[in-house]
Design a protein around this motif. Structure first.
Motif, short mmCIF file in Angstrom:
data_model
loop_
_atom_site.label_atom_id
_atom_site.label_comp_id
_atom_site.label_asym_id
_atom_site.label_seq_id
_atom_site.Cartn_x
_atom_site.Cartn_y
_atom_site.Cartn_z
N ILE A 127 38.04 40.98 49.14
CA ILE A 127 38.31 40.07 50.02
C ILE A 127 38.99 39.29 48.97
O ILE A 127 39.13 39.28 48.10
N VAL A 128 40.48 38.90 49.41
CA VAL A 128 41.69 38.26 48.78
C VAL A 128 40.92 36.85 47.98
O VAL A 128 40.35 36.29 48.61
N GLY A 129 41.46 36.73 46.80
CA GLY A 129 40.63 35.96 46.02
C GLY A 129 39.51 35.99 45.14
O GLY A 129 39.18 34.90 44.42
N THR A 130 38.94 36.74 45.58
CA THR A 130 37.58 37.31 44.65
C THR A 130 37.94 38.29 43.58
O THR A 130 38.57 39.21 43.70
N ARG A 131 36.66 38.06 42.83
CA ARG A 131 36.85 39.41 41.73
C ARG A 131 35.95 40.56 41.88
O ARG A 131 34.78 40.19 42.71
N LEU A 132 36.47 41.34 41.53
CA LEU A 132 35.57 42.85 41.65
C LEU A 132 34.58 42.97 40.51
O LEU A 132 34.61 42.15 39.53
N ALA A 133 33.64 43.87 40.70
CA ALA A 133 32.84 44.09 39.33
C ALA A 133 33.29 44.13 38.02
O ALA A 133 32.47 44.07 37.25
N ASP A 134 34.44 44.89 38.26
CA ASP A 134 35.21 45.11 36.88
C ASP A 134 35.76 43.86 36.31
O ASP A 134 36.59 43.95 35.20
N GLY A 135 35.89 42.81 37.25
CA GLY A 135 36.54 41.64 36.67
C GLY A 135 37.94 41.35 37.17
O GLY A 135 38.47 40.41 36.85
N SER A 136 38.47 42.38 37.87
CA SER A 136 39.70 42.21 38.33
C SER A 136 39.84 41.51 39.75
O SER A 136 39.07 41.31 40.22
N LEU A 137 41.06 40.69 39.83
CA LEU A 137 40.97 39.85 40.75
C LEU A 137 41.84 40.51 42.16
O LEU A 137 42.90 41.17 41.63
N VAL A 138 41.20 40.33 43.06
CA VAL A 138 41.90 40.98 44.48
C VAL A 138 42.99 39.82 45.20
O VAL A 138 42.53 38.77 45.08
N ILE A 139 44.33 40.66 45.11
CA ILE A 139 45.10 39.76 45.73
C ILE A 139 45.57 40.01 47.08
O ILE A 139 45.46 41.11 47.58
#
Length: 189
Positions: free
Chosen positions: A177-189
């Motif tokens: 989902i745009v604007g959320t962070r994944l489990a590894d800490g990366s930001l989804v753009i």
């Protein structure tokens, strides 16, 4: 000069033969072992004083008979290879030639070559010994490989089944989902 056919020595065969002197050769009919060696099948042949003869086995002669044809079969076409029957017929016919080569020609060549060029003789002997040692080594390896194949556990075809490869199940992909962070800490753009 051109028209006269005078020959001061005579023109007949007898007068020409009388002028030629030649060494009288021994008659083979009087001495049956003159041109034969012991081992050529003639029991009347003289004894070999040196005793340095290489005994050629008939199976070696068969292998030697096969070798040039096997080389051509490998390089040109497999149809050149001799069958077992052809090799068995050719081997005994080559035996006298092989004996002549090993007992007369090679020793004479080596004696002449060693007198003129001892370094070449040493090199040829070194190559021959290295080839022999390698041949024996390869024969032992091939024998052990044959024994390993013969001693391997035999399995009948109906008992062998193919097992599927194990694979780890792939994890479910995370929802992006745009604007959320994944489990590894990366930001989804």
């Amino acid at each position: 000069m051109w028209g006269k056919k005078e020959n001061p020595g005579g023109s007949d065969f007898e007068s020409a033969a009388a002028r030629v002197t030649a060494e009288v050769l021994p008659n083979p009919a009087e001495d049956p072992g003159l041109y034969e060696k012991r081992g050529d099948g003639n029991p009347d042949a003289p004894e070999d004083e040196s005793g340095d003869r290489l005994e050629i086995r008939p199976e070696w002669a068969v292998a030697i008979a096969r070798s040039p044809y096997a080389l051509v079969a490998k390089l040109y076409h497999p149809a050149f290879a001799l069958s077992d029957e052809q090799a068995e017929k050719l081997g005994p016919k080559l035996l006298p030639l092989i004996r002549k080569i090993t007992d007369v020609w090679i020793p004479a060549w080596l004696a002449g070559a060693s007198n003129r060029n001892p370094e070449m003789t040493d090199a040829v002997l070194a190559l021959a010994m290295t080839g022999y040692v390698q041949w024996m080594h390869v024969q032992k390896i091939q024998e052990s490989e044959r024994e390993a194949v013969e001693n391997a556990k035999r399995v009948k075809g109906e008992r062998v089944t193919e097992m599927p490869l194990r694979s780890d199940p792939e994890p479910e992909p995370e929802p992006r989902i745009v604007g959320t962070r994944l489990a590894d800490g990366s930001l989804v753009i």
